[in-house]
Design a protein around this motif. Structure first.
Motif, PDB file in Angstrom:
ATOM      1  N   THR A  12       5.017 -25.044  35.388  1.00  0.00           N
ATOM      2  CA  THR A  12       4.919 -24.076  34.281  1.00  0.00           C
ATOM      3  C   THR A  12       4.276 -24.693  33.043  1.00  0.00           C
ATOM      4  N   GLU A  87      11.367 -30.981  27.119  1.00  0.00           N
ATOM      5  CA  GLU A  87       9.918 -30.967  26.916  1.00  0.00           C
ATOM      6  C   GLU A  87       9.301 -32.085  27.769  1.00  0.00           C
ATOM      7  N   THR A 210       6.893 -22.398  14.506  1.00  0.00           N
ATOM      8  CA  THR A 210       6.556 -23.609  15.265  1.00  0.00           C
ATOM      9  C   THR A 210       5.087 -23.936  15.019  1.00  0.00           C
TER      10      THR A 210
HETATM   11  C1  LIG Z   1       2.445 -23.496  24.144  1.00  0.00           C
HETATM   12  S1  LIG Z   1       3.531 -24.841  23.979  1.00  0.00           S
HETATM   13  C2  LIG Z   1       4.584 -24.353  22.639  1.00  0.00           C
HETATM   14  C3  LIG Z   1       5.377 -25.491  22.096  1.00  0.00           C
HETATM   15  C4  LIG Z   1       6.362 -25.116  20.972  1.00  0.00           C
HETATM   16  N1  LIG Z   1       7.452 -24.305  21.469  1.00  0.00           N
HETATM   17  C5  LIG Z   1       5.659 -24.406  19.855  1.00  0.00           C
HETATM   18  O1  LIG Z   1       5.863 -23.179  19.717  1.00  0.00           O
HETATM   19  O2  LIG Z   1       4.892 -25.065  19.104  1.00  0.00           O
HETATM   20  C6  LIG Z   1       4.606 -24.626  25.385  1.00  0.00           C
HETATM   21  C7  LIG Z   1       5.426 -25.871  25.661  1.00  0.00           C
HETATM   22  O3  LIG Z   1       6.335 -25.597  26.725  1.00  0.00           O
HETATM   23  C8  LIG Z   1       6.434 -26.758  27.504  1.00  0.00           C
HETATM   24  N2  LIG Z   1       6.933 -26.354  28.835  1.00  0.00           N
HETATM   25  C9  LIG Z   1       6.296 -25.586  29.747  1.00  0.00           C
HETATM   26  N3  LIG Z   1       7.039 -25.487  30.870  1.00  0.00           N
HETATM   27  C10 LIG Z   1       8.181 -26.176  30.644  1.00  0.00           C
HETATM   28  C11 LIG Z   1       9.332 -26.446  31.415  1.00  0.00           C
HETATM   29  N4  LIG Z   1       9.458 -25.985  32.687  1.00  0.00           N
HETATM   30  N5  LIG Z   1      10.318 -27.187  30.874  1.00  0.00           N
HETATM   31  C12 LIG Z   1      10.209 -27.659  29.599  1.00  0.00           C
HETATM   32  N6  LIG Z   1       9.134 -27.452  28.821  1.00  0.00           N
HETATM   33  C13 LIG Z   1       8.131 -26.729  29.336  1.00  0.00           C
HETATM   34  C14 LIG Z   1       5.028 -27.339  27.518  1.00  0.00           C
HETATM   35  O4  LIG Z   1       4.990 -28.707  27.844  1.00  0.00           O
HETATM   36  C15 LIG Z   1       4.577 -27.057  26.103  1.00  0.00           C
HETATM   37  O5  LIG Z   1       4.833 -28.138  25.232  1.00  0.00           O
END
Ligand SMILES: C[S@@+](CC[C@H](N)C(=O)[O-])C[C@H]1O[C@@H](n2cnc3c(N)ncnc32)[C@H](O)[C@@H]1O
Length: 231
Positions: A12, A87, A210
């Motif tokens: 994901t 994360e 964020t």
């Molecule tokens: C688009 S970024 C947004 C980051 C932060 N929440 C923000 O709004 O600035 C999405 C984040 O979700 C994390 N992510 C995606 N799938 C994940 C999972 N299964 N478990 C933990 N984190 C995950 C990604 O690594 C990424 O850093």
């Protein structure tokens, strides 16, 4: 028991590592992260608040905290709550560790990997709030199966959340908001709190922006703020 199980093979998230860490951040990863990392090789403590060295009345979970600015804000504003942050992106984890050090935060535990492993490890009815803020959008139809907010994940959220617990989801992708709402409605385990458009167009005062959200706004995309309660 609802588990994410085999869906974990469907990734994901995007990259796990970005630019080389500064010496300070590498030190934080080497020295500060290990004692904060969840010990998932053993069972979760009962009650789950025992994860924290400081007294905690409840446990919250932030999935995909990015650089951790929202998580650090919540931890500072809610010292009586323990927060687990998940994360897999190492540079983001290092940024959160820097905030933890600068602000002397003691109520955070970290999983520097896939949140779905934590979800499968968590006991039933142990979490009082979950944040999924701007999950990776996976806009192409063939990638929709990679979206974190899915019927399967919601089933596990429902298992781990206490009655009345809140789920906050933010996205600037209309189609993601729509599919999340459909999945929540189909699950029957949550109610959407919105009573009028303002409720999903503007965040609550305790919902700081964020990094991703700021970028989306700069690029002209309006975030959608969704709050659900576990029934
Ligand atoms: C688009 S970024 C947004 C980051 C932060 N929440 C923000 O709004 O600035 C999405 C984040 O979700 C994390 N992510 C995606 N799938 C994940 C999972 N299964 N478990 C933990 N984190 C995950 C990604 O690594 C990424 O850093």
């Amino acid at each position: 028991m609802a588990r994410v199980g085999d869906r974990k093979t469907i990734r994901t998230y995007g990259r796990r590592k970005g630019h080389r860490l500064s010496a300070r951040k590498q030190r934080l990863v080497d020295e500060t992260l290990p004692p904060l990392r969840l010990a998932m090789h053993v069972s979760a403590p009962a009650p789950l608040t025992g994860l924290f060295c400081v007294p905690a009345s409840q446990v919250w979970l932030e999935i995909g905290f990015g650089a951790g600015e929202h998580l650090a804000w919540q931890a500072e504003a809610n010292p009586g709550v323990g927060i687990i942050g998940c994360e897999p992106y190492l540079n983001g984890v290092a940024a959160l560790l820097a905030s933890i050090e600068e602000r002397a935060l003691e109520n955070i535990r970290i999983w520097d990997g896939d949140a779905r492993e934590v979800l499968d490890w968590l006991p039933d009815t142990s979490i009082s709030r979950i944040f999924v803020l701007h999950p990776d959008p996976w806009p192409k139809a063939r990638h929709h199966k990679r979206r974190l907010v899915s019927p399967e994940t919601l089933e596990v959220f429902a298992r781990v959340m206490v009655a009345g617990a809140e789920l906050r989801v933010a996205t600037d992708i209309g189609d993601y908001a729509r599919s999340s709402l459909e999945a929540v409605q189909a699950s029957g385990s949550f109610v959407w709190t919105a009573e009028c458009a303002r409720d999903w167009r503007a965040p609550l005062p305790d919902w700081p922006p964020t990094r991703y959200e700021r970028k989306a706004k700069q690029q002209g995309r309006a975030p959608i703020y969704l709050r659900f309660l576990r029934v």
